[in-house]
Design a protein around this motif. Structure first.
Motif, PDB file in Angstrom:
ATOM      1  N   ILE A 110       0.860  -1.181   0.000  1.00 48.60           N
ATOM      2  CA  ILE A 110       0.000   0.000   0.000  1.00 48.60           C
ATOM      3  C   ILE A 110       0.890   1.223   0.000  1.00 48.60           C
ATOM      4  O   ILE A 110       2.082   1.139   0.276  1.00 48.60           O
ATOM      5  N   GLN A 111       0.297   2.335  -0.304  1.00 49.76           N
ATOM      6  CA  GLN A 111       1.011   3.594  -0.228  1.00 49.76           C
ATOM      7  C   GLN A 111       0.258   4.505   0.722  1.00 49.76           C
ATOM      8  O   GLN A 111      -0.967   4.636   0.628  1.00 49.76           O
ATOM      9  N   ILE A 112       0.997   5.108   1.651  1.00 51.72           N
ATOM     10  CA  ILE A 112       0.395   6.114   2.523  1.00 51.72           C
ATOM     11  C   ILE A 112       0.181   7.351   1.668  1.00 51.72           C
ATOM     12  O   ILE A 112       1.127   7.887   1.098  1.00 51.72           O
ATOM     13  N   ILE A 113      -1.069   7.779   1.573  1.00 47.69           N
ATOM     14  CA  ILE A 113      -1.345   8.942   0.718  1.00 47.69           C
ATOM     15  C   ILE A 113      -1.637  10.210   1.512  1.00 47.69           C
ATOM     16  O   ILE A 113      -1.579  11.303   0.956  1.00 47.69           O
ATOM     17  N   GLU A 114      -1.949  10.042   2.799  1.00 47.83           N
ATOM     18  CA  GLU A 114      -2.236  11.232   3.607  1.00 47.83           C
ATOM     19  C   GLU A 114      -2.163  10.880   5.091  1.00 47.83           C
ATOM     20  O   GLU A 114      -2.623   9.831   5.509  1.00 47.83           O
ATOM     21  N   PHE A 115      -1.557  11.758   5.874  1.00 48.10           N
ATOM     22  CA  PHE A 115      -1.625  11.659   7.324  1.00 48.10           C
ATOM     23  C   PHE A 115      -2.719  12.610   7.792  1.00 48.10           C
ATOM     24  O   PHE A 115      -2.728  13.785   7.429  1.00 48.10           O
ATOM     25  N   LEU A 116      -3.643  12.101   8.585  1.00 52.39           N
ATOM     26  CA  LEU A 116      -4.750  12.916   9.090  1.00 52.39           C
ATOM     27  C   LEU A 116      -4.423  13.526  10.442  1.00 52.39           C
ATOM     28  O   LEU A 116      -4.927  14.590  10.791  1.00 52.39           O
ATOM     29  N   THR A 117      -3.620  12.821  11.214  1.00 60.02           N
ATOM     30  CA  THR A 117      -3.166  13.312  12.520  1.00 60.02           C
ATOM     31  C   THR A 117      -1.696  12.974  12.668  1.00 60.02           C
ATOM     32  O   THR A 117      -1.172  12.117  11.973  1.00 60.02           O
ATOM     33  N   VAL A 145       0.190   9.160  20.711  1.00 61.77           N
ATOM     34  CA  VAL A 145      -1.058   8.415  20.487  1.00 61.77           C
ATOM     35  C   VAL A 145      -1.038   7.839  19.070  1.00 61.77           C
ATOM     36  O   VAL A 145      -0.113   8.072  18.301  1.00 61.77           O
ATOM     37  N   ALA A 146      -2.082   7.113  18.720  1.00 63.89           N
ATOM     38  CA  ALA A 146      -2.182   6.550  17.376  1.00 63.89           C
ATOM     39  C   ALA A 146      -2.178   7.661  16.333  1.00 63.89           C
ATOM     40  O   ALA A 146      -2.731   8.739  16.548  1.00 63.89           O
ATOM     41  N   ILE A 147      -1.534   7.395  15.214  1.00 67.13           N
ATOM     42  CA  ILE A 147      -1.521   8.306  14.077  1.00 67.13           C
ATOM     43  C   ILE A 147      -2.516   7.773  13.057  1.00 67.13           C
ATOM     44  O   ILE A 147      -2.486   6.594  12.710  1.00 67.13           O
ATOM     45  N   TRP A 148      -3.413   8.625  12.589  1.00 67.47           N
ATOM     46  CA  TRP A 148      -4.401   8.225  11.593  1.00 67.47           C
ATOM     47  C   TRP A 148      -3.995   8.738  10.228  1.00 67.47           C
ATOM     48  O   TRP A 148      -3.425   9.818  10.095  1.00 67.47           O
ATOM     49  N   GLY A 149      -4.314   7.944   9.201  1.00 69.68           N
ATOM     50  CA  GLY A 149      -3.996   8.343   7.844  1.00 69.68           C
ATOM     51  C   GLY A 149      -4.887   7.635   6.844  1.00 69.68           C
ATOM     52  O   GLY A 149      -5.860   6.965   7.210  1.00 69.68           O
ATOM     53  N   TYR A 178      -8.498   1.322  -4.143  1.00 71.92           N
ATOM     54  CA  TYR A 178      -9.274   1.727  -2.973  1.00 71.92           C
ATOM     55  C   TYR A 178      -8.428   2.567  -2.040  1.00 71.92           C
ATOM     56  O   TYR A 178      -7.214   2.391  -1.949  1.00 71.92           O
ATOM     57  N   VAL A 179      -9.097   3.464  -1.328  1.00 68.92           N
ATOM     58  CA  VAL A 179      -8.478   4.266  -0.279  1.00 68.92           C
ATOM     59  C   VAL A 179      -9.210   3.929   1.009  1.00 68.92           C
ATOM     60  O   VAL A 179     -10.443   3.947   1.045  1.00 68.92           O
ATOM     61  N   ILE A 180      -8.446   3.567   2.047  1.00 74.27           N
ATOM     62  CA  ILE A 180      -9.059   3.236   3.328  1.00 74.27           C
ATOM     63  C   ILE A 180      -8.325   3.964   4.449  1.00 74.27           C
ATOM     64  O   ILE A 180      -7.145   4.301   4.314  1.00 74.27           O
ATOM     65  N   PRO A 181      -9.022   4.207   5.569  1.00 73.66           N
ATOM     66  CA  PRO A 181      -8.351   4.815   6.719  1.00 73.66           C
ATOM     67  C   PRO A 181      -7.479   3.774   7.415  1.00 73.66           C
ATOM     68  O   PRO A 181      -7.740   2.569   7.334  1.00 73.66           O
ATOM     69  N   ILE A 182      -6.441   4.253   8.074  1.00 70.91           N
ATOM     70  CA  ILE A 182      -5.545   3.355   8.802  1.00 70.91           C
ATOM     71  C   ILE A 182      -5.097   4.049  10.078  1.00 70.91           C
ATOM     72  O   ILE A 182      -4.996   5.271  10.130  1.00 70.91           O
TER      73      ILE A 182
END
Length: 88
Positions: free
Chosen positions: A41-48, A53-57, A64-68
């Motif tokens: 997979i490729q990380i396409i965006e960091f949300l936090t 704490v956990a990092i969301w992206g 497909y694009v899914i949250p992680i």
């Protein structure tokens, strides 16, 4: 998208895990049905971003694009694995 993401697999993987275990992904052990080395997979965006704490992206397999969520444990493991390496 990077050429290093050779195959689209996220949808198939999620469906297989759900069919087999029928529960939340949070309840499935990490070792269960790990993707193969070819399934990238490729990380396409960091949300936090907060190292405490956990990092969301968002990640993608080109289809497909899914949250992680990168848990604190996962971050520590990654950081310990790459001490001394320059990533970039």
């Amino acid at each position: 998208m990077s050429d290093s993401v050779p195959i689209r697999w996220i949808s198939r993987y999620i469906t297989q895990v759900a069919d087999k275990y029928g529960m939340s992904f949070l309840d499935v052990a990490v070792e269960v049905g790990l993707p193969s080395e070819k399934e990238k997979i490729q990380i396409i965006e960091f949300l936090t971003y907060n190292q405490d704490v956990a990092i969301w992206g968002k990640v993608s397999d080109e289809e497909y694009v899914i949250p992680i969520s990168f848990t604190l444990e996962a971050q520590l493991s990654f950081n310990n694995s790459y001490i001394g390496y320059i990533i970039g």
